[in-house]
Write a protein that holds these residues in place. Structure first.
Motif, mmCIF file in Angstrom:
data_model
loop_
_atom_site.group_PDB
_atom_site.id
_atom_site.type_symbol
_atom_site.label_atom_id
_atom_site.label_comp_id
_atom_site.label_asym_id
_atom_site.label_seq_id
_atom_site.Cartn_x
_atom_site.Cartn_y
_atom_site.Cartn_z
ATOM 1 N N ARG A 10 50.859 -130.426 53.205
ATOM 2 C CA ARG A 10 50.505 -129.331 54.102
ATOM 3 C C ARG A 10 50.854 -129.678 55.550
ATOM 4 N NH1 ARG A 10 45.752 -128.835 50.889
ATOM 5 N NH2 ARG A 10 44.563 -129.993 52.464
ATOM 6 N N ILE A 11 50.567 -130.913 55.921
ATOM 7 C CA ILE A 11 50.876 -131.360 57.287
ATOM 8 C C ILE A 11 52.389 -131.337 57.522
ATOM 9 C CG2 ILE A 11 50.833 -133.337 58.853
ATOM 10 C CD1 ILE A 11 48.127 -134.081 57.614
ATOM 11 N N ALA A 12 53.135 -131.829 56.523
ATOM 12 C CA ALA A 12 54.592 -131.849 56.642
ATOM 13 C C ALA A 12 55.153 -130.443 56.755
ATOM 14 C CB ALA A 12 55.198 -132.572 55.437
ATOM 15 N N GLU A 13 54.619 -129.539 55.955
ATOM 16 C CA GLU A 13 55.083 -128.151 55.996
ATOM 17 C C GLU A 13 54.747 -127.498 57.335
ATOM 18 O OE1 GLU A 13 53.192 -126.510 52.593
ATOM 19 O OE2 GLU A 13 54.790 -127.110 51.200
ATOM 20 N N LYS A 105 60.185 -131.226 51.961
ATOM 21 C CA LYS A 105 59.692 -132.039 50.850
ATOM 22 C C LYS A 105 59.114 -133.361 51.355
ATOM 23 C CE LYS A 105 63.130 -130.120 47.682
ATOM 24 N NZ LYS A 105 64.288 -130.404 46.795
ATOM 25 N N VAL A 106 57.986 -133.762 50.785
ATOM 26 C CA VAL A 106 57.373 -135.044 51.115
ATOM 27 C C VAL A 106 56.579 -135.525 49.918
ATOM 28 C CG1 VAL A 106 55.282 -133.988 52.077
ATOM 29 C CG2 VAL A 106 55.947 -136.288 52.803
ATOM 30 N N ASP A 113 68.010 -144.061 47.513
ATOM 31 C CA ASP A 113 68.896 -144.433 48.607
ATOM 32 C C ASP A 113 69.461 -143.215 49.324
ATOM 33 O OD1 ASP A 113 68.624 -147.174 48.145
ATOM 34 O OD2 ASP A 113 70.170 -147.147 46.593
ATOM 35 N N ASP A 114 69.052 -142.022 48.914
ATOM 36 C CA ASP A 114 69.535 -140.799 49.529
ATOM 37 C C ASP A 114 68.962 -140.682 50.940
ATOM 38 O OD1 ASP A 114 70.313 -138.282 50.276
ATOM 39 O OD2 ASP A 114 69.842 -137.344 48.349
ATOM 40 N N THR A 115 69.820 -140.842 51.931
ATOM 41 C CA THR A 115 69.346 -140.858 53.322
ATOM 42 C C THR A 115 68.810 -139.504 53.786
ATOM 43 O OG1 THR A 115 71.591 -140.392 54.133
ATOM 44 C CG2 THR A 115 70.934 -142.708 53.946
ATOM 45 N N GLU A 116 69.098 -138.440 53.054
ATOM 46 C CA GLU A 116 68.592 -137.127 53.453
ATOM 47 C C GLU A 116 67.114 -136.961 53.140
ATOM 48 O OE1 GLU A 116 71.010 -134.003 51.890
ATOM 49 O OE2 GLU A 116 72.642 -134.415 53.291
ATOM 50 N N PHE A 117 66.557 -137.942 52.415
ATOM 51 C CA PHE A 117 65.144 -137.857 52.058
ATOM 52 C C PHE A 117 64.357 -139.092 52.506
ATOM 53 C CE2 PHE A 117 67.262 -134.961 49.160
ATOM 54 C CZ PHE A 117 66.466 -133.832 49.256
ATOM 55 N N ASN A 118 64.830 -139.751 53.540
ATOM 56 C CA ASN A 118 64.060 -140.882 54.097
ATOM 57 C C ASN A 118 63.853 -140.700 55.596
ATOM 58 O OD1 ASN A 118 66.568 -141.493 55.100
ATOM 59 N ND2 ASN A 118 66.684 -143.535 54.233
ATOM 60 N N SER A 119 63.379 -139.506 55.935
ATOM 61 C CA SER A 119 63.162 -139.153 57.336
ATOM 62 C C SER A 119 62.065 -139.986 57.995
ATOM 63 C CB SER A 119 62.798 -137.672 57.436
ATOM 64 O OG SER A 119 62.556 -137.286 58.773
ATOM 65 N N PHE A 120 61.056 -140.371 57.225
ATOM 66 C CA PHE A 120 59.879 -141.046 57.796
ATOM 67 C C PHE A 120 59.919 -142.546 57.542
ATOM 68 C CE2 PHE A 120 55.548 -142.638 57.638
ATOM 69 C CZ PHE A 120 54.994 -142.099 58.784
#
Length: 214
Positions: A10-13, A105-106, A113-120
């Motif tokens: 919820r926080i991420a959204e 998404k979180v 290893d997908d860099t598009e999903f390691n924002s944090f």
């Protein structure tokens, strides 16, 4: 545990709803150029800068410069370790990807290893802050440009669609903490080295006095 995951989502959204659209600016040329410039805060350039500083200190026989380089290198290494642990623990889509998917998404990290999903968190911010703080603490005259550079690297991560504000904030905390820890380690090592050197000097002086009594 399920409640915590839902709360995090919820926080991420909410954060995406608030600032996610800023990532659309990544297509603008000025932002793209600034984003490219911020790659100086990637791991290889910062390591190279730290090693070059150490080398310059050794060549010039300037202990202060060598010490700055060592602190930069150690701080960066600790910051890299800290941000890597968190990136592997938490999967979060980057703003640009979230805009593309229409969903922020979180979740628990799966070691992808997908860099598009390691924002944090923001690794560039962590590295830039750690090195800038090392420079600022050991060379106060360079504090303003060093910290300003780190702040610029952190700020551009939002419009370039690479990170959310919380990613940048936690990255900055990691960098700051890593630098303080690096400083404590180096200070302790220097104190130990100085004690050993003093003991050797005292032993040498005592041996000379015994060999040549007055």
């Amino acid at each position: 545990m399920g409640k915590n995951k839902k709360k995090a989502k919820r926080i991420a959204e909410a954060e995406h709803e608030l600032v996610g659209s800023v990532a659309a600016a990544a297509e603008h040329k000025p932002v793209a150029l600034l984003g490219a410039a911020s790659e100086i805060a990637d791991q290889p350039p910062l390591v190279a800068l730290s090693v070059a500083t150490i080398a310059a200190g050794l060549i010039l026989r300037r202990r202060d410069i060598t010490r700055t380089g060592a602190r930069m290198l150690l701080a960066h290494a600790l910051a890299t370790g800290g941000k890597t642990i968190l990136k592997r623990s938490i999967d979060r889509s980057r703003p640009a990807r979230a805009l593309l998917d229409g969903e922020a998404k979180v979740g628990a990290g799966k070691g992808a290893d997908d860099t598009e999903f390691n924002s944090f968190p923001s690794g560039h911010t962590a590295g830039a802050v750690s090195v800038a703080e090392a420079v600022a603490r050991t060379a106060p005259r360079l504090a303003w440009p060093a910290r300003s550079g780190a702040a610029a690297v952190a700020a551009v991560q939002l419009p370039r669609g690479a990170h959310y504000p919380t990613d940048v904030a936690i990255g900055a905390v990691i960098g700051w903490t890593a630098e303080r820890l690096a400083g404590a380690i180096i200070d302790a090592a220097e104190r130990g080295f100085n004690r050993v050197r003093e003991q050797r000097l005292e032993s040498t002086a005592l041996a000379l006095a015994e060999a040549h009594p007055s």
